[in-house]
Design an enzyme around this catalytic site. Sequence first.
Site, PDB file in Angstrom:
ATOM      1  CB  CYS A   1      -2.288  -2.951   5.247  1.00 28.07           C
ATOM      2  SG  CYS A   1      -3.957  -2.233   5.131  1.00 28.07           S
TER       3      CYS A   1
ATOM      4  CG  HIS B   1     -11.372   0.791  -0.134  1.00 27.81           C
ATOM      5  ND1 HIS B   1     -11.362  -0.526   0.230  1.00 27.81           N
ATOM      6  CD2 HIS B   1     -10.520   1.425   0.733  1.00 27.81           C
ATOM      7  CE1 HIS B   1     -10.554  -0.691   1.269  1.00 27.81           C
ATOM      8  NE2 HIS B   1     -10.025   0.471   1.588  1.00 27.81           N
TER       9      HIS B   1
ATOM     10  CE  LYS C   1      -3.934  -4.351   1.159  1.00 26.81           C
ATOM     11  NZ  LYS C   1      -4.704  -3.396   1.983  1.00 26.81           N
TER      12      LYS C   1
ATOM     13  CG  HIS D   1      -8.630   4.971   2.757  1.00 28.07           C
ATOM     14  ND1 HIS D   1      -9.638   4.716   3.652  1.00 28.07           N
ATOM     15  CD2 HIS D   1      -8.051   3.773   2.496  1.00 28.07           C
ATOM     16  CE1 HIS D   1      -9.659   3.420   3.944  1.00 28.07           C
ATOM     17  NE2 HIS D   1      -8.709   2.819   3.252  1.00 28.07           N
TER      18      HIS D   1
ATOM     19  CG  ASP E   1      -6.705  -0.146   1.058  1.00 27.22           C
ATOM     20  OD1 ASP E   1      -7.081  -1.327   1.173  1.00 27.22           O
ATOM     21  OD2 ASP E   1      -7.086   0.760   1.829  1.00 27.22           O
TER      22      ASP E   1
ATOM     23  CG  HIS F   1     -14.890   0.004   1.197  1.00 28.99           C
ATOM     24  ND1 HIS F   1     -14.163  -0.191   2.346  1.00 28.99           N
ATOM     25  CD2 HIS F   1     -14.996  -1.204   0.605  1.00 28.99           C
ATOM     26  CE1 HIS F   1     -13.820  -1.472   2.430  1.00 28.99           C
ATOM     27  NE2 HIS F   1     -14.301  -2.110   1.389  1.00 28.99           N
TER      28      HIS F   1
ATOM     29  CG  ASP G   1      -1.998  -1.089   1.157  1.00 30.77           C
ATOM     30  OD1 ASP G   1      -1.964  -1.914   0.221  1.00 30.77           O
ATOM     31  OD2 ASP G   1      -2.851  -1.137   2.062  1.00 30.77           O
TER      32      ASP G   1
END
Length: 216
Positions: free
Chosen positions: A163, A60, A118, A93, A58, A64, A20
Site C-alpha cells: 500500500c 473492505h 479505501k 482483513h 483499508d 471482499h 493503513d
Amino acid sequence: MAAALSRTPSDPRAALLVIDMQYDFMPGGALAVAEGDQLVPLINRLGAQFRNVVITQDWHPAGHISFASSHAGRAPFDSINLPYGPQTLWPDHCVQATRGAELHADLDIPHAQLILRKGCNAGIDSYSAFVEADRTTQTGLAGYLKERGVDSVFVVGLALDFCVAWSAVDARTAGFNTWVIADACKAIDLGGSLEKAWQDLTAAGVVRIDSADLTG
Ligand SMILES: [Zn+2]
C-alpha cells in the site's frame, strides 16, 4: 537527485500520508506486518511536524474480492487473475467497522484533516490511496490534495511493498513530488515484493529518505 528537500514538513504545500496503521496489520492481526506497531511513535513525531496529514484505512466489505475466503479452493497469498489483472489473495482483513480495521489507538495525530477509506468496492482491491486496483477508479485523494494547494507528499506506514509503494507511485503519476520515509515503513516482503517495490518506486521518480533527513 539533489540532497536538499524542496519541501519541508511545515510547508503548506507538503502533506504526510499515513498508510493503513490498523490493528489487522499489526503483530497479532489478521495480516500482520512484522514490527508494524513499532512505527507508531515515529509516525506520531512525524505527524506533529507536518501541517497537512492524511491518514488512510483499508476498509473492505465482508466477502471482499481480495480475500482468499471469497474464492473456492484458494489460500491466502495465492495469486489469481481477476478482470482487472493479477490479484494476490489475503486473509480476511480490515473488514468495515471491525476491531481489526481500527487505527492503532496510540496513533496520535489529532490535526489530521482527512481519514481516507479505501478498498470499499466489493469487487476491486485498492492498495493505493489514489487509484484502485482496476487502475481506473479514483479515490479522489489527488483532487483533494491539489484543491488544497498540496504539491508534495511524504508517505509512511504499512506495508511498504504494497500500500505504501502503490500510493507513492500513484502520487508521482498524479504529479506530486513524492518521498517515501523508509524508516517509517515496514514491509511484508512476499516473494521478493520489497525489492520490486523499491525498483518500481525508483523508476517512478519517488525518492527514498529517512526521517532524519527531514527538518522543520
Ligand atoms: Zn486490503
